[in-house]
Scaffold this motif. Structure first.
Motif, PDB file in Angstrom:
ATOM      1  N   ALA A  44      75.490 -31.492  30.836  1.00 53.34           N
ATOM      2  CA  ALA A  44      75.958 -30.351  30.040  1.00 53.34           C
ATOM      3  C   ALA A  44      75.467 -30.461  28.593  1.00 53.34           C
ATOM      4  O   ALA A  44      75.039 -29.468  27.993  1.00 53.34           O
ATOM      5  N   LYS A  45      75.516 -31.669  28.035  1.00 55.85           N
ATOM      6  CA  LYS A  45      75.055 -31.857  26.655  1.00 55.85           C
ATOM      7  C   LYS A  45      73.544 -31.672  26.553  1.00 55.85           C
ATOM      8  O   LYS A  45      73.045 -31.105  25.571  1.00 55.85           O
ATOM      9  N   GLN A  46      72.809 -32.133  27.556  1.00 59.79           N
ATOM     10  CA  GLN A  46      71.365 -31.896  27.551  1.00 59.79           C
ATOM     11  C   GLN A  46      71.049 -30.410  27.689  1.00 59.79           C
ATOM     12  O   GLN A  46      70.127 -29.905  27.039  1.00 59.79           O
ATOM     13  N   ALA A  47      71.796 -29.723  28.555  1.00 60.50           N
ATOM     14  CA  ALA A  47      71.574 -28.286  28.713  1.00 60.50           C
ATOM     15  C   ALA A  47      71.805 -27.556  27.395  1.00 60.50           C
ATOM     16  O   ALA A  47      71.039 -26.653  27.019  1.00 60.50           O
ATOM     17  N   LEU A 109      66.064 -39.595  32.911  1.00 58.92           N
ATOM     18  CA  LEU A 109      66.885 -38.607  32.212  1.00 58.92           C
ATOM     19  C   LEU A 109      67.140 -39.029  30.768  1.00 58.92           C
ATOM     20  O   LEU A 109      67.188 -38.194  29.864  1.00 58.92           O
ATOM     21  N   ALA A 110      67.288 -40.333  30.552  1.00 58.45           N
ATOM     22  CA  ALA A 110      67.543 -40.833  29.196  1.00 58.45           C
ATOM     23  C   ALA A 110      66.379 -40.556  28.260  1.00 58.45           C
ATOM     24  O   ALA A 110      66.564 -40.432  27.050  1.00 58.45           O
ATOM     25  N   THR A 111      65.181 -40.446  28.823  1.00 60.95           N
ATOM     26  CA  THR A 111      63.985 -40.219  27.994  1.00 60.95           C
ATOM     27  C   THR A 111      63.464 -38.790  28.091  1.00 60.95           C
ATOM     28  O   THR A 111      62.381 -38.497  27.579  1.00 60.95           O
ATOM     29  N   ALA A 112      64.226 -37.908  28.759  1.00 58.94           N
ATOM     30  CA  ALA A 112      63.760 -36.527  28.955  1.00 58.94           C
ATOM     31  C   ALA A 112      63.586 -35.809  27.623  1.00 58.94           C
ATOM     32  O   ALA A 112      64.449 -35.881  26.749  1.00 58.94           O
ATOM     33  N   MET A 118      64.164 -33.172  32.775  1.00 60.85           N
ATOM     34  CA  MET A 118      65.582 -33.168  33.108  1.00 60.85           C
ATOM     35  C   MET A 118      65.780 -32.861  34.593  1.00 60.85           C
ATOM     36  O   MET A 118      66.558 -33.533  35.286  1.00 60.85           O
ATOM     37  N   ILE A 119      65.063 -31.881  35.101  1.00 63.04           N
ATOM     38  CA  ILE A 119      65.183 -31.509  36.512  1.00 63.04           C
ATOM     39  C   ILE A 119      64.670 -32.628  37.410  1.00 63.04           C
ATOM     40  O   ILE A 119      65.331 -33.024  38.385  1.00 63.04           O
ATOM     41  N   GLY A 174      78.669 -44.225  25.220  1.00 63.05           N
ATOM     42  CA  GLY A 174      77.393 -44.934  25.325  1.00 63.05           C
ATOM     43  C   GLY A 174      76.476 -44.797  24.133  1.00 63.05           C
ATOM     44  O   GLY A 174      75.400 -45.387  24.118  1.00 63.05           O
ATOM     45  N   GLY A 175      76.850 -43.998  23.153  1.00 63.35           N
ATOM     46  CA  GLY A 175      76.011 -43.862  21.965  1.00 63.35           C
ATOM     47  C   GLY A 175      75.012 -42.733  22.079  1.00 63.35           C
ATOM     48  O   GLY A 175      73.815 -42.934  21.807  1.00 63.35           O
ATOM     49  N   GLY A 176      75.452 -41.553  22.485  1.00 64.21           N
ATOM     50  CA  GLY A 176      74.557 -40.408  22.607  1.00 64.21           C
ATOM     51  C   GLY A 176      74.083 -40.217  24.028  1.00 64.21           C
ATOM     52  O   GLY A 176      74.445 -40.962  24.954  1.00 64.21           O
ATOM     53  N   ILE A 177      73.247 -39.212  24.234  1.00 62.66           N
ATOM     54  CA  ILE A 177      72.783 -38.868  25.582  1.00 62.66           C
ATOM     55  C   ILE A 177      71.982 -40.017  26.202  1.00 62.66           C
ATOM     56  O   ILE A 177      72.251 -40.453  27.316  1.00 62.66           O
TER      57      ILE A 177
END
Length: 413
Positions: A44-47, A109-112, A118-119, A174-177
């Motif tokens: 959700a945060k990435q979106a 995903l962490a490096t997207a 992301m997908i 965790g310190g951000g996305i």
């Protein structure tokens, strides 16, 4: 066909030891950390980061595509594990491989840096983690006697709940996305190690593996409702109740932010997840043990669906912090009872014991298919058909339908 050794195609009779239960529960916990940290917070945060004005649509797209891969992967990995001839057993190779690849998807995903990564990352997570999910699900009918399956389903539900809450906790702290994804990935890998080290798994003799036929392999995924009606009704019951639950949870972060208007939506999700987890942890074990003693699974499933529906009606009609908190408590009670007892019920309607992994994989489609359909149903409801109140009423009605249909199952009380 060569006679099967005890426990391979026959129902187990020896109770499983505590160390197996604990290691099994930890491995299941890791899977749900890998799923729910992203599903509840990080995706959700990435979106919102990649599409601030279209975050709902992007989240629906990503979770829907991932769930589509999930519903294919679970029965496929289950069927392949049924056929696996290995000195380590049928299930362990799939647990080890799927765990490592799933953790790799979380790191991606962490490096997207955009929507395509992301997908791809989420598809990789969903596809890979379904391998240990299918294998661990099959481990219960492989190794746990029927008289202990309510308890085993309870442990499964406890692990699912703890994993969901821990995933949210790691995602928030965790310190951000990127840090959240990294923390989830590490937990996923570490949690599988004790179960793998125990190496308690059934070894399938090569003589018992069916000859390969692509046509027969693919045809095996269709389980005729006419020949196996109880299996079909059990599948439909699980599908409807999980669809209601998926609709209730999909937009929780946005609901808290836009409808309830809490100051800290991320923290609110974490608190609600904890509240939900506490009640779920209590009822998942109580219901599992109780259903083993009374031998009546259907009544527990029915009442759990009714209770979950009450939670949806509360969210629809009481969009305040108090109302949402009470709804989380109620939902925990209902879903806790459902998780343990329904799993035990499912293991009692499987058509063929040699195909436990595949058949449970087909059952587990009833878990993943709602994730595909929920975004497609929820997005237009929120946008055009009355918003969040209509969404939560719809989730309640669907859960009630599932609760009623469980009584079409005749071979299990």
């Amino acid at each position: 066909m060569t006679a099967a050794p005890p426990g391979v195609v026959q129902a187990p009779t020896d109770r499983v030891p505590l160390r197996w239960i604990l290691a099994f529960s930890l491995a299941v916990t890791g899977m749900f950390v890998g799923w729910y940290g992203p599903l509840q917070i990080l995706l959700a945060k990435q979106a919102e980061l990649f599409a601030p004005t279209g975050k709902e649509g992007l989240l629906a797209l990503v979770t829907g595509i991932g769930a589509l891969f999930s519903l294919i992967a679970n029965p496929l990995w289950g069927a392949l594990s049924d056929r696996t001839v290995s000195r380590y057993g049928r299930r362990l190779p799939w647990i080890a491989g799927g765990t490592l690849v799933g953790a790799g998807g979380l790191l991606l995903l962490a490096t997207a840096t955009g929507v395509p990564m992301m997908i791809v990352g989420w598809v990789l997570v969903q596809t890979a983690l379904n391998a240990p999910f299918a294998a661990l699900s099959a481990a219960i009918p492989d190794q746990v006697p029927v008289s202990q399956r309510g308890v085993a389903g309870g442990y499964f539900g406890v692990a699912q709940t703890v994993g969901s809450a821990a995933g949210v906790g790691l995602a928030v702290t965790g310190g951000g996305i990127s840090g959240g994804y990294l923390a989830c990935a590490v937990f996923v890998v570490v949690s599988a190690v004790p179960y793998l080290l125990i190496r308690r798994d059934q070894v399938l003799p090569a003589a018992l593996r069916p000859a390969w036929s692509r046509r027969e392999f693919l045809a095996g995924f269709w389980i005729s409702p006419a020949r196996h009606p109880d299996f079909a009704w059990a599948w439909l019951t699980r599908f409807l109740i999980n669809l209601g639950n998926a609709l209730a949870l999909l937009y929780l972060l946005f609901y808290l932010k836009e409808e309830v208007k809490v100051a800290d939506p991320d923290g609110a999700v974490l608190i609600l997840t904890g509240v939900n987890a506490v009640t779920l942890l209590i009822t998942v074990m109580v219901a599992g043990v109780w259903s083993d003693r009374v031998g009546n699974r259907r009544a527990f499933v029915t009442w759990s669906g009714v209770i979950m529906a009450v939670a949806g009606f509360l969210l629809a009609g009481w969009p305040t912090w108090i109302g949402v908190t009470i709804a989380a408590l109620v939902l925990g009670v209902g879903f806790g009872a459902f998780t343990s007892v329904d799993f035990a019920l499912m293991t009692q309607v499987l058509p063929a014991e040699l195909n436990r992994g595949k058949d449970l994989g087909v059952i587990n489609v009833a878990n993943s298919l709602p994730q595909v359909l929920a975004p497609a149903i929820a997005a237009p409801i929120v946008a055009y058909a009355g918003g969040y109140p209509t969404l939560y009423v719809a989730s309640s009605v669907i859960a009630l339908a599932g609760a009623a249909l469980v009584y079409r199952i005749k071979s299990v009380r």
